[in-house]
Design a protein around this motif. Sequence first.
Motif, PDB file in Angstrom:
ATOM      1  N   VAL A 352      70.057 -19.351 -21.197  1.00 15.22           N
ATOM      2  CA  VAL A 352      70.766 -19.155 -19.940  1.00 15.22           C
ATOM      3  C   VAL A 352      70.222 -17.911 -19.259  1.00 15.22           C
ATOM      4  N   ASP A 353      70.387 -17.868 -17.932  1.00 13.96           N
ATOM      5  CA  ASP A 353      69.896 -16.714 -17.178  1.00 13.96           C
ATOM      6  C   ASP A 353      71.045 -15.931 -16.545  1.00 13.96           C
ATOM      7  N   TRP A 354      72.244 -16.019 -17.160  1.00 13.64           N
ATOM      8  CA  TRP A 354      73.406 -15.346 -16.582  1.00 13.64           C
ATOM      9  C   TRP A 354      74.106 -14.421 -17.570  1.00 13.64           C
ATOM     10  N   PRO A 357      77.018  -7.975 -17.720  1.00 11.54           N
ATOM     11  CA  PRO A 357      78.427  -7.605 -17.563  1.00 11.54           C
ATOM     12  C   PRO A 357      79.098  -8.313 -16.391  1.00 11.54           C
ATOM     13  N   TYR A 358      80.366  -8.679 -16.584  1.00 10.18           N
ATOM     14  CA  TYR A 358      81.175  -9.322 -15.549  1.00 10.18           C
ATOM     15  C   TYR A 358      82.540  -8.639 -15.506  1.00 10.18           C
ATOM     16  N   VAL A 369      78.440 -10.893 -21.448  1.00 10.30           N
ATOM     17  CA  VAL A 369      77.836 -12.143 -21.912  1.00 10.30           C
ATOM     18  C   VAL A 369      76.455 -11.821 -22.473  1.00 10.30           C
ATOM     19  N   SER A 370      76.206 -12.233 -23.705  1.00 14.92           N
ATOM     20  CA  SER A 370      74.897 -12.030 -24.316  1.00 14.92           C
ATOM     21  C   SER A 370      74.463 -13.299 -25.029  1.00 14.92           C
ATOM     22  N   GLN A 371      73.152 -13.419 -25.252  1.00  8.48           N
ATOM     23  CA  GLN A 371      72.623 -14.593 -25.945  1.00  8.48           C
ATOM     24  C   GLN A 371      71.749 -14.130 -27.100  1.00  8.48           C
ATOM     25  N   ASN A 380      82.011 -11.255 -25.006  1.00 10.99           N
ATOM     26  CA  ASN A 380      82.822 -10.131 -25.473  1.00 10.99           C
ATOM     27  C   ASN A 380      83.877  -9.845 -24.411  1.00 10.99           C
ATOM     28  N   TYR A 381      85.118 -10.175 -24.747  1.00 12.58           N
ATOM     29  CA  TYR A 381      86.236 -10.023 -23.823  1.00 12.58           C
ATOM     30  C   TYR A 381      87.068  -8.838 -24.299  1.00 12.58           C
TER      31      TYR A 381
END
Length: 533
Positions: A352-354, A357-358, A369-371, A380-381
Amino acid sequence: MPSEPSIQDILESVPATFRGPGGAVAVVKDGELAGQHVWGFANLDARILLTPATIFPICSISKQMVCLVLRDLLQNDKDKAFENALTKALHDLLPQDIMANQDLTLERLVAMQSGIRDYWALTVLWGATPGGKFSIYEDAPQALKRVGGFHFPPGTSMSYANTNFMALGLAIERASGQTLGDLLQERLFKRAAMTTAALRPDTERLPPPIVGYEGSDGTGYIAYKNRIEWAGDAGITASLEDMVAYEKYIDRSATDPDSAYHKNTQQPHYLDGSPAFYGYGLIHSEIEGMKVVGHGGAIAGFRLIRFYVAEKRISIIVLLNSDANTEEVGKHILRKIVGKRTEHEALEEVNVDWTGPYFDQQNSLAITVSQPKPGELVINYSGHDAKLKVTIPTQASSSSMKVTHEDGRLIIQRLRGYRSTARPLQSPTKSEDTTPLLYTGSYRSEEIDSTFHVAGAGGMLYGYFDGYLGQGPVHLMRHVAEDVWSLACHRSLDAPAPGDWTVLFHRDGDCKTVKGVTVGCPLAMNILFDKMQ
């Protein structure tokens, strides 16, 4: 050809697979004990072995038992005297602004849909120290008056909140004129033949010889001393023998439409009619396509779980005096019994390319979000990792969460909670000041009666809280992006701790000074603090 392992064989294989100081497991099938196994030590230093009669704190498993007593009281309340007294007691215990909401009903409290923040998380903001003392009759009523307003409208979502059951336990005592311990003894323990079970709110005085341990094979095990009291939300102690008797009682009650247990296990719903997964102290879930109803429990040094599979008439009990994952132990036992093999599905090589941090704007929570590898995503919430399988380049899911990337934003559907949308966080431009000095100072929340202090320099921030429980320890903070920071809290008054708190600083109109901050974690969201002059 080797024969299939018996239930006893399966239970005896658990210690080698899930290592720790000690534990107790049992299976009740068709209303009878099908097997049990106890291993290890109740006290490592004193070299005292665990036995089926060793008494454990069963922690949040207590909630369903309190709800059985509550149902029994309501079913026998012919003139509504108890129900009316219970309502009055809740009005006396909880803030009036909360009780004035018509959507806040008893059903919302026991379904974790009240929208009231979790008081155990808030103890961090009230200045509690790890291993500190907390009294059910002195500190708890003060906590209830300081939980502030709702962090979501009642009935619209779900958030685990011990506040609901602590308030309920105190209200039941006031309304009935009896102690919760006596009610449990009369209306549950005697009926279920739980001969040594009791409500013992003080975790500092657990019946010997049981000791809870933190640690692992890698770090070693250290005895942990708890000093908290709880009752409606936890507080029951029971042996494996007691829990086996309880499961037999549950099996006898499960199909009786007039029983308290049968009524408490009916499908809960949200305000809009959609199905929920939590009700009356019981979690509704699935394992290998089988409907499972049960609950876990945790405090520093202990992890426990019990659940019932109605279609198979199988109950599984796991009691550990360590921090190991009892849910995995329970699933392992059930799969072995029903012949399901744990298969690790091959991950599709999807990238994924997204990642990055959000920010969940509705709940004011940071998300990362990490891959770690193709086909797998980690969300990680607020300090807790969730692993998801990437199904298509714009979507990933697990048994508890579905995440979709759409128009640059994350759409997060927590199957055991709320739905939210998160925007990507951007790195500050060179003209934007995000140095620690900008954020230092003291902030005040009148809503929950807490003061937040921020200190630091040279790229490092520290945060600490003062409240009615005292002056809390200093927590390290880390910059996420923009004006969003995280405050690490991996040890608190209770265990497991809240994890990372999201700290969002609000700038004044000139964008050069900070006027306030919003602090929150999934258990206690959207708490506003104003900058003190």
